[in-house]
Design a protein around this motif. Structure first.
Motif, PDB file in Angstrom:
ATOM      1  N   LEU A  87     -89.126  -1.966 -39.640  1.00 44.24           N
ATOM      2  CA  LEU A  87     -89.251  -0.757 -40.336  1.00 44.24           C
ATOM      3  C   LEU A  87     -89.851  -0.440 -41.574  1.00 44.24           C
ATOM      4  O   LEU A  87     -90.746   0.416 -41.613  1.00 44.24           O
ATOM      5  N   TRP A  88     -89.498  -1.287 -42.333  1.00 40.81           N
ATOM      6  CA  TRP A  88     -90.109  -1.368 -43.491  1.00 40.81           C
ATOM      7  C   TRP A  88     -91.778  -1.672 -43.909  1.00 40.81           C
ATOM      8  O   TRP A  88     -92.468  -0.819 -44.013  1.00 40.81           O
ATOM      9  N   LEU A  89     -92.122  -2.661 -42.725  1.00 40.45           N
ATOM     10  CA  LEU A  89     -93.335  -2.868 -42.761  1.00 40.45           C
ATOM     11  C   LEU A  89     -94.269  -1.798 -42.054  1.00 40.45           C
ATOM     12  O   LEU A  89     -95.442  -1.615 -42.382  1.00 40.45           O
ATOM     13  N   GLY A  90     -93.481  -1.004 -40.823  1.00 38.57           N
ATOM     14  CA  GLY A  90     -94.242  -0.131 -40.226  1.00 38.57           C
ATOM     15  C   GLY A  90     -94.405   1.159 -41.298  1.00 38.57           C
ATOM     16  O   GLY A  90     -95.355   1.886 -41.100  1.00 38.57           O
ATOM     17  N   ASN A  91     -93.512   1.372 -42.056  1.00 37.50           N
ATOM     18  CA  ASN A  91     -93.766   2.522 -42.870  1.00 37.50           C
ATOM     19  C   ASN A  91     -94.753   2.024 -44.053  1.00 37.50           C
ATOM     20  O   ASN A  91     -95.604   2.817 -44.602  1.00 37.50           O
ATOM     21  N   GLN A  92     -94.941   0.946 -44.551  1.00 36.88           N
ATOM     22  CA  GLN A  92     -96.011   0.549 -45.478  1.00 36.88           C
ATOM     23  C   GLN A  92     -97.385   0.476 -44.620  1.00 36.88           C
ATOM     24  O   GLN A  92     -98.148   0.865 -45.514  1.00 36.88           O
ATOM     25  N   PHE A  93     -97.373   0.196 -43.432  1.00 39.47           N
ATOM     26  CA  PHE A  93     -98.817   0.148 -43.009  1.00 39.47           C
ATOM     27  C   PHE A  93     -99.062   1.108 -41.860  1.00 39.47           C
ATOM     28  O   PHE A  93    -100.249   0.931 -41.316  1.00 39.47           O
ATOM     29  N   GLY A  94     -98.097   1.640 -41.522  1.00 41.79           N
ATOM     30  CA  GLY A  94     -98.404   2.991 -40.727  1.00 41.79           C
ATOM     31  C   GLY A  94     -98.462   2.568 -39.128  1.00 41.79           C
ATOM     32  O   GLY A  94     -99.167   3.099 -38.280  1.00 41.79           O
ATOM     33  N   ALA A  95     -97.820   1.199 -38.760  1.00 42.13           N
ATOM     34  CA  ALA A  95     -97.770   0.925 -37.413  1.00 42.13           C
ATOM     35  C   ALA A  95     -96.423   0.585 -37.167  1.00 42.13           C
ATOM     36  O   ALA A  95     -96.118  -0.517 -36.573  1.00 42.13           O
ATOM     37  N   LYS A  96     -95.662   1.632 -37.355  1.00 42.11           N
ATOM     38  CA  LYS A  96     -94.053   1.484 -36.689  1.00 42.11           C
ATOM     39  C   LYS A  96     -93.934   0.712 -35.377  1.00 42.11           C
ATOM     40  O   LYS A  96     -93.085  -0.336 -35.658  1.00 42.11           O
ATOM     41  N   PRO A  97     -94.314   1.097 -34.517  1.00 46.16           N
ATOM     42  CA  PRO A  97     -93.782   0.441 -32.929  1.00 46.16           C
ATOM     43  C   PRO A  97     -94.280  -1.059 -33.299  1.00 46.16           C
ATOM     44  O   PRO A  97     -93.343  -1.865 -32.627  1.00 46.16           O
ATOM     45  N   PHE A  98     -95.324  -1.471 -33.625  1.00 45.69           N
ATOM     46  CA  PHE A  98     -95.897  -2.817 -33.486  1.00 45.69           C
ATOM     47  C   PHE A  98     -94.924  -3.650 -34.283  1.00 45.69           C
ATOM     48  O   PHE A  98     -94.359  -4.723 -33.833  1.00 45.69           O
ATOM     49  N   PHE A  99     -94.783  -3.368 -35.585  1.00 45.08           N
ATOM     50  CA  PHE A  99     -93.775  -4.234 -36.448  1.00 45.08           C
ATOM     51  C   PHE A  99     -92.359  -4.161 -35.876  1.00 45.08           C
ATOM     52  O   PHE A  99     -91.781  -5.378 -36.088  1.00 45.08           O
ATOM     53  N   ILE A 100     -91.794  -2.981 -35.348  1.00 38.06           N
ATOM     54  CA  ILE A 100     -90.459  -2.997 -34.967  1.00 38.06           C
ATOM     55  C   ILE A 100     -90.400  -3.894 -33.891  1.00 38.06           C
ATOM     56  O   ILE A 100     -89.388  -4.711 -33.897  1.00 38.06           O
ATOM     57  N   ILE A 101     -91.057  -3.825 -32.839  1.00 37.57           N
ATOM     58  CA  ILE A 101     -91.155  -4.530 -31.635  1.00 37.57           C
ATOM     59  C   ILE A 101     -91.148  -6.137 -32.208  1.00 37.57           C
ATOM     60  O   ILE A 101     -90.403  -7.095 -31.577  1.00 37.57           O
ATOM     61  N   THR A 102     -92.263  -6.461 -32.669  1.00 36.15           N
ATOM     62  CA  THR A 102     -92.531  -7.916 -33.397  1.00 36.15           C
ATOM     63  C   THR A 102     -91.412  -8.488 -33.874  1.00 36.15           C
ATOM     64  O   THR A 102     -90.972  -9.377 -33.755  1.00 36.15           O
TER      65      THR A 102
END
Length: 77
Positions: A36-51
């Protein structure tokens, strides 16, 4: 005397179960929060959450395997 040994075995089992559950829950929750944090930082929530969810699960199950590994070879010689 046998009652004390049985009580000790119960506490060891409870400790093992709590360790296993904390590895799985901690890895999963940690992976989701990092994703979630990385998704908010880079704007790619689903990818980072799943990964990071999958990485957290893998890390948790690896920790469970390493915790249970000494008990797996107990009967073999």
């Amino acid at each position: 005397m046998s009652n004390d040994k049985n009580g000790n075995r119960v506490f060891r089992t409870m400790a093992l179960v709590s360790t296993i559950s904390s590895y799985i829950v901690g890895g999963t929750v940690g992976g989701v929060f990092i994703g979630l944090w990385l998704g908010n930082q880079f704007g790619a929530k689903p990818f980072f959450i799943i990964t990071f969810l999958l990485l957290g699960l893998c890390t948790g199950f690896y920790g469970v395997y390493k915790t249970v590994e000494p008990f797996l070879g107990e009967g073999r010689k």
